[in-house]
Design a protein around this motif. Sequence first.
Motif, PDB file in Angstrom:
ATOM      1  N   GLN A 140     -42.110 -28.279  70.020  1.00 14.20           N
ATOM      2  CA  GLN A 140     -40.821 -28.939  69.820  1.00 14.20           C
ATOM      3  C   GLN A 140     -40.089 -29.138  71.142  1.00 14.20           C
ATOM      4  O   GLN A 140     -39.434 -30.164  71.348  1.00 14.20           O
ATOM      5  CB  GLN A 140     -39.973 -28.145  68.831  1.00 14.20           C
ATOM      6  CG  GLN A 140     -40.526 -28.288  67.416  1.00 14.20           C
ATOM      7  CD  GLN A 140     -39.756 -27.458  66.414  1.00 14.20           C
ATOM      8  OE1 GLN A 140     -38.676 -27.860  65.982  1.00 14.20           O
ATOM      9  NE2 GLN A 140     -40.303 -26.315  66.067  1.00 14.20           N
ATOM     10  N   TRP A 141     -40.211 -28.163  72.036  1.00 13.20           N
ATOM     11  CA  TRP A 141     -39.594 -28.328  73.354  1.00 13.20           C
ATOM     12  C   TRP A 141     -40.277 -29.479  74.127  1.00 13.20           C
ATOM     13  O   TRP A 141     -39.624 -30.402  74.627  1.00 13.20           O
ATOM     14  CB  TRP A 141     -39.655 -27.013  74.141  1.00 13.20           C
ATOM     15  CG  TRP A 141     -38.940 -27.063  75.457  1.00 13.20           C
ATOM     16  CD1 TRP A 141     -38.125 -28.067  75.920  1.00 13.20           C
ATOM     17  CD2 TRP A 141     -38.970 -26.061  76.491  1.00 13.20           C
ATOM     18  NE1 TRP A 141     -37.655 -27.762  77.178  1.00 13.20           N
ATOM     19  CE2 TRP A 141     -38.151 -26.535  77.550  1.00 13.20           C
ATOM     20  CE3 TRP A 141     -39.599 -24.819  76.624  1.00 13.20           C
ATOM     21  CZ2 TRP A 141     -37.960 -25.807  78.728  1.00 13.20           C
ATOM     22  CZ3 TRP A 141     -39.405 -24.096  77.793  1.00 13.20           C
ATOM     23  CH2 TRP A 141     -38.591 -24.581  78.833  1.00 13.20           C
ATOM     24  N   ALA A 142     -41.610 -29.464  74.165  1.00 11.30           N
ATOM     25  CA  ALA A 142     -42.339 -30.485  74.931  1.00 11.30           C
ATOM     26  C   ALA A 142     -42.115 -31.888  74.354  1.00 11.30           C
ATOM     27  O   ALA A 142     -41.958 -32.864  75.085  1.00 11.30           O
ATOM     28  CB  ALA A 142     -43.830 -30.152  74.955  1.00 11.30           C
ATOM     29  N   TYR A 143     -42.066 -31.991  73.004  1.00 10.53           N
ATOM     30  CA  TYR A 143     -41.898 -33.310  72.388  1.00 10.53           C
ATOM     31  C   TYR A 143     -40.458 -33.814  72.511  1.00 10.53           C
ATOM     32  O   TYR A 143     -40.221 -34.999  72.700  1.00 10.53           O
ATOM     33  CB  TYR A 143     -42.285 -33.260  70.891  1.00 10.53           C
ATOM     34  CG  TYR A 143     -43.768 -33.036  70.608  1.00 10.53           C
ATOM     35  CD1 TYR A 143     -44.761 -33.512  71.461  1.00 10.53           C
ATOM     36  CD2 TYR A 143     -44.173 -32.355  69.459  1.00 10.53           C
ATOM     37  CE1 TYR A 143     -46.118 -33.311  71.181  1.00 10.53           C
ATOM     38  CE2 TYR A 143     -45.527 -32.147  69.170  1.00 10.53           C
ATOM     39  CZ  TYR A 143     -46.487 -32.622  70.042  1.00 10.53           C
ATOM     40  OH  TYR A 143     -47.815 -32.429  69.753  1.00 10.53           O
ATOM     41  N   SER A 144     -39.480 -32.893  72.404  1.00  6.99           N
ATOM     42  CA  SER A 144     -38.080 -33.345  72.362  1.00  6.99           C
ATOM     43  C   SER A 144     -37.475 -33.472  73.758  1.00  6.99           C
ATOM     44  O   SER A 144     -36.569 -34.258  73.975  1.00  6.99           O
ATOM     45  CB  SER A 144     -37.236 -32.376  71.518  1.00  6.99           C
ATOM     46  OG  SER A 144     -37.140 -31.125  72.186  1.00  6.99           O
TER      47      SER A 144
END
Length: 347
Positions: A168-172
Amino acid sequence: MTNPQEKRLLRTLSGEITDRPPFWLMRQAGRYLPEYRKVRETAGNFLDLCYNPALAEEVTLQPLRRYGMDAAILFADILLIPHALGQPLAYREGEGPVLEPIRSAAALTALNPDRIHETLAPVYETVERLSSSIPKDCTLIGFAGAPWTVASYMVEGKGSKDYAHIKQWAYSDPEGFGQLMDILVEATIAYLVRQVQAGAEVIQIFDTWAGVLADDSFRKWVIEPTKRIVEGLRTQYPELPVIGFPKGVGANIIPFVEETGVTAISLDTGTALDWAAKVLQPQLPVQGNLDPMLLVTGGAAMERRIENILRILGNGPFIFNLGHGIVPQTPPEHVARLSELIRNSSK
Ligand code: CP3
């Protein structure tokens, strides 16, 4: 200095086919060996063992004494980098590594990339000791985790099943997450350069959790950082052999091989041998890929598979290894049988 030409592993990495394949085993030092468990007890916790050059040297040598592998792999752990960056880390019995998770760019101020060598100095001393204590036909392998896999522990705080936080961190917030990855790329290059200075002859990069990404995110968080590390190492050591181990990546292994610049590719347990012989081995030396569970099983099932691996991959440059690390319940006598089969496999 020893003559590198005597070393089967180095010759294979330069594309030669030797009298028999060199072999070593991921996690060849460890809890399956009673002599390891003994040292581990005297060392206290696992980190103390990693940072104690005399004991780390000793446990690195233990499997060589029993089985005479063609390579020694430095005894350390991929999580020493986050630890040296300042992230609190503990290894808990039965639970594995536990870290205080970092989940935002703002939290990166807790990391200090400037002082990693102070913490990691004992590791370099272990490498130095090993470079003079291993047998002269044995190759010394240094290693690090790839940024994606190391970051997964840093962000999740432990081993993960779904990679919820890191994804979620990498995608957002690819930019913020990219800052963590940049820190890891730079620290890993600095760490590996020191290992090579201290005497490591080959580097393996472990990307155990590379298989949870695909396509554009695989390129950005697996291929790109690995490529930067390989390039960073080669600016100082143009001839340095680097083995990549992107586990569980399926068809993504092709762009990984073509784009990262690795010298050789380590195949996981799930890679089909015929396919690897046909598609990968003409491009570069391959390593692998006995199922660690077959090493637990032993007997005819293990022996048949070892013979198949040797038959199918033995015609090109090939390093015999497992598809993943040795597990603690492995009977040491099965490893002895494996080593006998490889040793007697000369053409
Ligand atoms: O291969 C070797 O013999 C060299 C040493 C080595 C260790 N870890 C020692 C270790 C290497 C190359 C590693 C790599 C490593 N560490 C990876 C990548 C390869 C893989 O197996 O996927 C990963 C993901 C780690 C992180 C790590 N370290 C975990 C998840 C654990 C706990 C699981 C376990 O087996 O206990 C460790 C601990 C660890 N690293 C042990 C050893 C020998 C066991 C610790 C103990 O003695 O209690």
